[in-house]
Design an enzyme around this catalytic site. Structure first.
Site, PDB file in Angstrom:
ATOM      1  N   ASN A  30       0.817  -1.010  -0.531  1.00 37.50           N
ATOM      2  CA  ASN A  30       0.173   0.229  -0.158  1.00 37.50           C
ATOM      3  C   ASN A  30       0.945   1.182   0.099  1.00 37.50           C
ATOM      4  OD1 ASN A  30      -1.935   1.908  -0.154  1.00 37.50           O
ATOM      5  ND2 ASN A  30      -2.507   1.163   2.026  1.00 37.50           N
ATOM      6  N   ASP A  31       1.789   1.585   0.934  1.00 35.84           N
ATOM      7  CA  ASP A  31       2.593   3.011   1.216  1.00 35.84           C
ATOM      8  C   ASP A  31       3.012   3.157   0.548  1.00 35.84           C
ATOM      9  OD1 ASP A  31       0.506   4.363   3.244  1.00 35.84           O
ATOM     10  OD2 ASP A  31       1.243   3.101   5.079  1.00 35.84           O
ATOM     11  N   VAL A  32       4.007   2.193  -0.558  1.00 40.14           N
ATOM     12  CA  VAL A  32       5.318   2.262  -0.933  1.00 40.14           C
ATOM     13  C   VAL A  32       4.854   1.891  -2.286  1.00 40.14           C
ATOM     14  CG1 VAL A  32       6.445   0.016   0.345  1.00 40.14           C
ATOM     15  CG2 VAL A  32       4.855  -0.805  -1.521  1.00 40.14           C
TER      16      VAL A  32
END
Lengths: 103, 467
Positions: free
Chosen positions: B395-397
């Site tokens: 997700n965040d990456v």
């Protein structure tokens, strides 16, 4: 004047940090997990201290208080040595190239 | 039995073999050979120790028995552990190294004669400092790793535990350890030695509890490093070259890994050592953008259709893949795609998963050839020329906000340029934000198709639809 042996050991220590620095940077990122498990296994070479402590007892008193700590450390370090090397081996077996698995 | 000089030479040899073991890991081809070097180094060190002590009384039998018990437990764990549990395993192993260091230090403190360190109550000053530092770092490693283990295993909640004055308390305890070691050197009182160890156990716990689950890659690398420094401290005490070399190697290895992980999350090393991260980012920004933006969602059939008509697909795995154990299903999907002459590669962000290299091991377990798996900087330019990005459990990456919004907590973090693909398939259970607590803009892009499902189930469904 003689040089204190501590200086020699420090020299080994510092040079080894440099070796570690260069060797570890050359480790491919895909093998970082095996790197951690193998460093785990080799740092258990601390078992040499445990063995010395455990063997200090004489025939009639194997388990002195200090030896007991030695024996305990032997178990812990042995778990790490066998576990660490074997799990690393298991992981590394899985890293195969494309051409290896012709089917 | 053998002279001290001769055994010192053998310890040096085993130290060199350990260096070669790490050197082997520079490529998967040489890595297995490297592991054998490591094993050889360990055998040499152990055998030489037996020969140099030369005490073959009853003790030896017991030593061998305990060695075998430990070895059997270790071997059992090594063969039974599933690859998805590797982060816990490594954390658990770190704790054992730490505790072993503490025990060896205690043994040396109680019986300094066998180690040539003086006599009880009059231990050589340098040795006393070295063994207390070794014991303290070992104790921190032990209790810290136990907490990390519990968090990774899910026994303890992964969310950070913080209280006011936490850093101050840690600082006081840290200074306290040094003050106590100073008094230990002056008085040689064993009670002070025990206190140092107990405080260190406490520090280890306090250091790790404020750190959130997704920051575990840094924590594990950091503990890896600590276990090395503990071993080095004991190595100085025992005047053992193999231990000093190994400790330095492991210590710097862990430090480099932590550095790589910090860089991949755009965090400073200091903020990591102070702990408490993961807490600052979870609070704000969630409620900022509550206005519902339109999201395109699809099912397995749509995903299969998109991928079948693509000519190149990049897979972006993350922790969610590990949780769902979806790596084998993923591999099956990729095989099907390849049969249709679609080029498939894998893109791995350095902090994907819970430890360095976590994703690579899982893919390797699923028989994905390692030359199809690429690191962030090697593949990031390919997204623009690819048809489909299949994001599974990450997700965040992938969040483009890291490149565009300077106010975002993850601004500056290197991310995978997934949005440059013609279309993005995003497997996720819900729209909830990742650990950084920020919305992923990617969800709302026109070219993104959200696949709301468990990663494994969705992948299996796609496989069915690819026929």
């Amino acid at each position: 004047m003689e040089i204190d042996p501590f200086i020699f050991r420090s020299s080994i220590f510092i040079l080894s940090i440099f070796i570690g620095y260069y060797v570890v940077w050359s480790v491919t990122p895909s093998l970082h997990t095996p790197l951690m498990s193998v460093t785990n296994a080799i740092s258990s070479v601390i078992i040499v201290g445990a063995i010395i402590a455990a063997l200090a007892g004489s025939t009639d008193s194997v388990f002195g208080i200090s030896s007991i700590f030695g024996f305990l450390a032997i178990i812990l370090a042995a778990i790490n040595i066998f576990g660490g090397f074997l799990v690393t081996q298991r992981m590394l077996q899985m890293y195969k190239k494309k051409k290896d698995k012709k089917k | 039995m053998i002279s001290a000089n001769l055994s010192a030479i053998f310890y040096l040899i085993s130290g060199i073999l350990f260096i070669l073991a790490l050197r082997g890991l520079s490529s998967p081809d040489t890595s297995r050979q490297g592991n054998y070097f490591g094993i050889a180094g360990m055998i040499i060190a152990i055998v030489v120790t037996f020969l140099s002590v030369g005490n073959f009384s009853n003790s030896l039998v017991y030593v061998l028995i305990f060695l075998l018990i430990g070895g059997a437990i270790g071997a059992f764990i090594a063969f039974r552990i599933p690859m998805t549990a590797m982060p816990e395993l490594v954390a658990g192993f770190h704790s054992l190294v730490g505790l072993a260091a503490v025990f060896v230090a205690i043994a040396a403190f109680l019986n300094p004669e066998v180690f040539n360190l003086g006599v009880v109550g009059r231990i050589k000053l340098a040795s006393l400092i070295e063994m207390s530092i070794g014991a303290a770092v070992g104790a921190i490693t032990f209790s810290g790793s136990i907490i990390a283990f519990l968090k990774l295993r899910g026994i303890m909640s992964g969310s950070p535990i913080t209280f006011s004055g936490q850093h101050f308390l840690n600082l006081i305890l840290g200074i306290g350890i040094f003050v106590l070691i100073y008094y230990l050197c002056k008085t040689q009182l064993s009670n002070i030695f025990w206190t140092v160890i107990i405080i260190s156990f406490l520090v280890g716990v306090l250091l790790i509890i404020p750190i959130g689950g997704a920051d575990m890659p840094v924590v594990i690398s950091m503990l890896n490093s600590y276990s090395g420094w503990a071993a080095a401290g004991i190595g100085f005490t025992l005047e053992n070259t193999a231990l000093i070399i190994t400790g330095a190697l492991v210590g710097s290895s862990g430090a480099i890994l932590s550095y790589i992980m910090c860089k991949a999350m755009n965090r400073s090393f200091v903020s990591v050592i102070l702990g408490g991260f993961g807490a600052d980012s979870s609070s704000d920004s969630i409620n900022d953008k509550k206005e519902q933006k339109p999201v395109k969602s699809g099912n397995a059939e749509d995903a299969a259709f998109l991928m079948k008509n693509a000519s190149s697909v990049i897979i972006v795995p993350g922790y969610g893949m590990a949780v769902a154990q979806a790596q084998h299903a993923l591999r099956e999907m990729v095989d099907k795609l390849k049969k249709n002459d679609i080029k498939v590669t894998y893109a791995i962000h350095p902090v994907a998963g819970r430890m360095p290299g976590h994703m690579n091991v899982l893919l390797a377990e699923a028989n994905v050839p390692y030359d199809e798996v690429f690191e962030l900087e090697d593949i990031n330019n390919d997204f623009a020329n690819s048809d489909v990005a299949f994001v599974i459990g990450a997700n965040d990456v992938t969040n483009p906000v890291a490149k565009t919004d300077p106010k975002s907590p993850i601004f500056g973090m290197p991310v995978l340029d997934v949005e440059k693909c013609k279309s993005v398939l995003f497997v996720k259970r819900s729209l909830s934000p990742g650990y950084a607590g920020i919305d992923n803009e990617l969800f709302y892009k026109d070219n993104t198709l959200m696949l709301f499902a468990d990663a494994k189930k969705m992948t299996e469904d796609i496989v069915k639809n690819l026929d």
